[in-house]
Motif scaffolding. Sequence first.
Motif, mmCIF file in Angstrom:
data_model
loop_
_atom_site.group_PDB
_atom_site.id
_atom_site.type_symbol
_atom_site.label_atom_id
_atom_site.label_comp_id
_atom_site.label_asym_id
_atom_site.label_seq_id
_atom_site.Cartn_x
_atom_site.Cartn_y
_atom_site.Cartn_z
ATOM 1 N N SER A 24 0.301 -0.838 0.004
ATOM 2 C CA SER A 24 0.013 0.462 0.151
ATOM 3 C C SER A 24 0.776 1.287 -0.062
ATOM 4 O O SER A 24 0.712 2.312 -0.148
ATOM 5 N N GLY A 25 1.628 1.121 0.950
ATOM 6 C CA GLY A 25 3.134 2.450 0.308
ATOM 7 C C GLY A 25 3.753 3.047 -0.404
ATOM 8 O O GLY A 25 2.880 3.947 -0.654
ATOM 9 N N GLU A 26 3.916 1.994 -0.637
ATOM 10 C CA GLU A 26 4.855 2.043 -2.466
ATOM 11 C C GLU A 26 3.972 2.394 -3.285
ATOM 12 O O GLU A 26 4.745 3.191 -4.536
ATOM 13 N N PHE A 27 2.554 1.567 -2.973
ATOM 14 C CA PHE A 27 1.665 1.659 -4.692
ATOM 15 C C PHE A 27 1.331 3.252 -4.471
ATOM 16 O O PHE A 27 1.269 3.537 -5.336
ATOM 17 N N TYR A 28 0.636 3.561 -3.188
ATOM 18 C CA TYR A 28 -0.233 5.020 -3.546
ATOM 19 C C TYR A 28 1.326 5.962 -3.821
ATOM 20 O O TYR A 28 0.807 6.944 -4.571
ATOM 21 N N ALA A 29 2.446 5.650 -3.381
ATOM 22 C CA ALA A 29 3.737 6.404 -3.453
ATOM 23 C C ALA A 29 3.331 7.051 -4.609
ATOM 24 O O ALA A 29 4.045 7.952 -5.324
ATOM 25 N N ALA A 30 4.190 6.103 -5.414
ATOM 26 C CA ALA A 30 3.872 5.644 -6.788
ATOM 27 C C ALA A 30 3.294 6.314 -8.022
ATOM 28 O O ALA A 30 3.431 6.883 -8.611
ATOM 29 N N LEU A 31 1.758 5.886 -7.435
ATOM 30 C CA LEU A 31 0.703 6.675 -8.386
ATOM 31 C C LEU A 31 0.412 8.359 -7.838
ATOM 32 O O LEU A 31 0.702 9.260 -9.265
ATOM 33 N N ALA A 32 1.084 8.744 -6.611
ATOM 34 C CA ALA A 32 0.831 9.667 -6.374
ATOM 35 C C ALA A 32 2.041 10.834 -7.497
ATOM 36 O O ALA A 32 1.356 12.257 -7.142
ATOM 37 N N GLU A 33 2.798 10.145 -7.301
ATOM 38 C CA GLU A 33 4.028 10.297 -8.667
ATOM 39 C C GLU A 33 3.618 10.781 -9.881
ATOM 40 O O GLU A 33 4.721 11.202 -10.482
ATOM 41 N N GLY A 34 2.670 9.820 -10.266
ATOM 42 C CA GLY A 34 1.890 10.516 -11.491
ATOM 43 C C GLY A 34 2.673 9.718 -12.226
ATOM 44 O O GLY A 34 2.104 9.461 -13.430
ATOM 45 N N LEU A 35 2.963 8.068 -11.891
ATOM 46 C CA LEU A 35 3.819 6.617 -12.840
ATOM 47 C C LEU A 35 2.380 6.146 -13.267
ATOM 48 O O LEU A 35 1.371 6.068 -12.630
ATOM 49 N N PRO A 36 1.832 5.693 -13.983
ATOM 50 C CA PRO A 36 1.020 4.428 -15.126
ATOM 51 C C PRO A 36 0.491 3.906 -13.658
ATOM 52 O O PRO A 36 2.228 3.299 -12.662
ATOM 53 N N VAL A 37 0.385 3.103 -13.161
ATOM 54 C CA VAL A 37 -0.580 1.972 -12.332
ATOM 55 C C VAL A 37 -0.154 0.713 -12.524
ATOM 56 O O VAL A 37 0.643 -0.051 -11.770
ATOM 57 N N ASP A 38 0.581 0.287 -13.962
ATOM 58 C CA ASP A 38 1.191 -0.880 -13.969
ATOM 59 C C ASP A 38 2.353 -0.657 -13.098
ATOM 60 O O ASP A 38 3.277 -2.078 -12.510
ATOM 61 N N ALA A 39 3.101 -0.145 -13.426
ATOM 62 C CA ALA A 39 4.744 0.737 -13.249
ATOM 63 C C ALA A 39 4.416 0.439 -11.498
ATOM 64 O O ALA A 39 5.285 0.150 -10.256
ATOM 65 N N ALA A 40 3.553 1.120 -10.435
ATOM 66 C CA ALA A 40 3.187 1.558 -9.319
ATOM 67 C C ALA A 40 3.251 0.447 -8.804
ATOM 68 O O ALA A 40 3.702 0.207 -7.783
ATOM 69 N N VAL A 41 2.478 -0.582 -9.888
ATOM 70 C CA VAL A 41 2.675 -2.056 -9.046
ATOM 71 C C VAL A 41 4.009 -2.410 -9.090
ATOM 72 O O VAL A 41 4.442 -3.532 -8.111
ATOM 73 N N ALA A 42 4.533 -2.394 -10.062
ATOM 74 C CA ALA A 42 6.014 -3.099 -10.353
ATOM 75 C C ALA A 42 6.983 -2.672 -9.079
ATOM 76 O O ALA A 42 7.379 -3.364 -8.486
ATOM 77 N N GLU A 43 6.668 -1.206 -8.669
ATOM 78 C CA GLU A 43 7.646 -0.472 -7.969
ATOM 79 C C GLU A 43 7.257 -0.994 -6.643
ATOM 80 O O GLU A 43 8.033 -1.516 -5.128
ATOM 81 N N ALA A 44 5.959 -1.328 -6.025
ATOM 82 C CA ALA A 44 5.561 -1.956 -4.892
ATOM 83 C C ALA A 44 5.952 -3.351 -5.087
ATOM 84 O O ALA A 44 5.961 -3.793 -3.839
ATOM 85 N N ARG A 45 5.834 -4.465 -5.700
ATOM 86 C CA ARG A 45 6.730 -5.350 -5.913
ATOM 87 C C ARG A 45 8.593 -5.821 -5.611
ATOM 88 O O ARG A 45 8.425 -6.692 -4.771
ATOM 89 N N LYS A 46 8.382 -4.808 -6.220
ATOM 90 C CA LYS A 46 9.954 -5.193 -5.323
ATOM 91 C C LYS A 46 9.729 -4.555 -4.684
ATOM 92 O O LYS A 46 11.356 -5.245 -3.615
ATOM 93 N N ALA A 47 9.075 -3.446 -3.595
ATOM 94 C CA ALA A 47 9.759 -3.035 -2.099
ATOM 95 C C ALA A 47 9.047 -4.443 -1.721
ATOM 96 O O ALA A 47 9.960 -4.674 -0.102
#
Length: 746
Positions: free
Chosen positions: A318-341
């Motif tokens: 939740s933390g990494e996913f919503y942070a990436a969305l708030a930075e304007g990343l596409p949703v699939d990129a936000a999910v990928a960032e959260a996966r790495k975390a």
Amino acid sequence: MRTLRYTDFDLRIEREGSLYTARVLESPAGEASSSFVLPFSADRIENLILKIGRRLGGGVRRVHSDEMEAARELGGSLFEALFTGAVRDCYTRSLDEVIRNEGSGLRLRLRLQDVPELADLPWEFLLDKSGGRFLAQSAQTPVIRYMEMPQSVRPVTTTLPLRVLVMISAPVDVPQLDLAKERERLEQALAPLRDQGKVHVTWQEDATLTALMRYLRKETYHVFHFVGHGAFDPKREVGLLLLEDEQERSFPVESDRIGAFLHDHSSLRLAVLNSCEGARSSRNDPFAGVAANLVRQGIPAVVAMQFEISDDAAITFSGEFYAALAEGLPVDAAVAEARKAIYATNDVEWATPVLYMRSESGLLFKLEEPPPTVKRDSTEQRRLALATRQELERRELAAREARRARATPHQRLTPGGAPGAPGGGRPPDNSLRKVFIWSGAIVGLIVVLMVAAALLIPRPPTPGSFDIPPLAANVAAIRFFESGATPLYKTERVYGTTFESARSHFINIELELQHRPPASMLQASIPCTFFRADGAVEGRVDLTGDLQPGDTVTWLARGWGNREGGTWGAGTYSVTCDFDGKTVASETFSVSRAVAPPPPPPPPPPPPPAPPPAPPRTPAYDIPALRARVTGMRFFEGQDPPPDNPQRVFSKRFNRLSARYIYLQLYVVYPTPARVLEYPVECTYYHDGIEWAQVSLTMRIQPDWTTSWHWAGRGWQASGQWLTGNYRVKCMVDGRVVADDGFEVY
């Protein structure tokens, strides 16, 4: 703000006979197709998923763990099967072309609508062995489940903060989740974003559809986040979310129903389902699951969980996913960032989230900068503060003078100048008085109508109006019947209120419960007491049983007595059943002494010689050697050895993650034998129509018995080994089927 530009690698999977075809519809290297077969049997895939699942739910990362090896085996084999021949060449060329451009990525869009039987495979584990990495872990190669829809989706223009509506559903009649801890963890994950003004969270604790409608009508939201129970009904092949009704009991809601509420909220672009089986779908309908159906209802992107997710992984995601969305990343990129975390501390749980999407670009929001604020120096700020305070004081003084003026009584002056003297002034104006009178009359009429409606219109029962509130159940009837040590099945019971002492073994109480259909199995236990005519206690029993999902009537039965007849004394007995100190049922029955049979009549004259008798016919027994008849078969789960009979919980549905041994239990009735008898019974388990295992049991009955139960089972000491699907068990004696029933493992 980091930006990513994606090029799509569109891959549709189709079925052609016994083969599957992978067809590239669009890519930087053009189009291609190739045929393939699944690399493993269904059983092998199931076993690998179960092996991976032992790790899901937490744990510290270990290098080369068994679970990671299973994930590599599964993901690598799926990749080799899917990317073969021309499709492999097309993918390699496309990836080479994209990675040469900085800030670019290759999005793998899997189109599985034509092969719904493959939707439950964990494609997020796809592993490119040549590069030694999982595709979904990288923001350069995200993996999404793309849902083909005729409508296009555009990003909604908004300014920060992103507004998230979190619905927490905690019905009182289902296993309770630690929602307080989950809320605390989600708030902890989103706290930095909230403090920075990037995310605003609204908590909806009234988890009813009506409340959801009101929340959506009052405010604008961008994300719907659900926390609670989910389920998949295999019979109707529909995904469910367990919401609450007005009494806070579970209210199963189909995904298309909740999707209808979310559809009209045009600013909503994302749904996150933190519930079990949110990503599960049907083998026949690609839109049967909750996540896929919400996409069909108009939500551009849905994140759901294909396995249970641990608290630590959920907070990290939740933390990494919503942070990436708030930075304007596409949703699939936000999910990928959260996966790495998640992968930083956990071997395999990073693959639990599944992204369903129908947005072409993956950009759900077009973030605009908020209007600039004008900064003033301290002198200007003090001047404005002073002017504001003076204006407030002036308004307060004016309001005080107005109140004083209204409090002073006025004298009406006549034309002659004398206060209150009669004269030629205007008559008093009674219009305001009339308004007050008519308003009072209307209000009184409304009150009367409301009281009448409250008295005449039936209202739904409240939890306190039930005889047994935890079950939302009322006792509709109490009955008595006689049996051996084990209560007879419902269809075999003969009810009465008078029993014969010499013949009665156990006299049973049956309570008929009428209740609301539970969303999950509930266990009932109601204590009942037998009293003799003088008030002394004859005995006590607990009526136990299961309230099955969807049922509205349940019969509980248990008896008191002895295996040998003739132990009941003649007289009147009363039975009282209580719950939480309140009597919910009471009734009486009587036991009479045996009446001596009349003397036999005189013997008749000897008959004429008869022809030789025909050979005796064998009674139609299921087990002739025991003169026994099988009356039923039930199933329960447990360890080896199994629990004692009172502790056995019978069911026809078992969870594969908790089931160990699944036992069958046969019930038989027979005349009292003169000696100990034994006879073997062979039982066969079938899994999805294929013979799976055999068990043998020996029925051993004692001379003073008339009914008994016998059990046998198959399984493992460790849970998580059973394959999902439908099982059938057939028991045979001398080549003839004597019992046939089934259960499901989900």
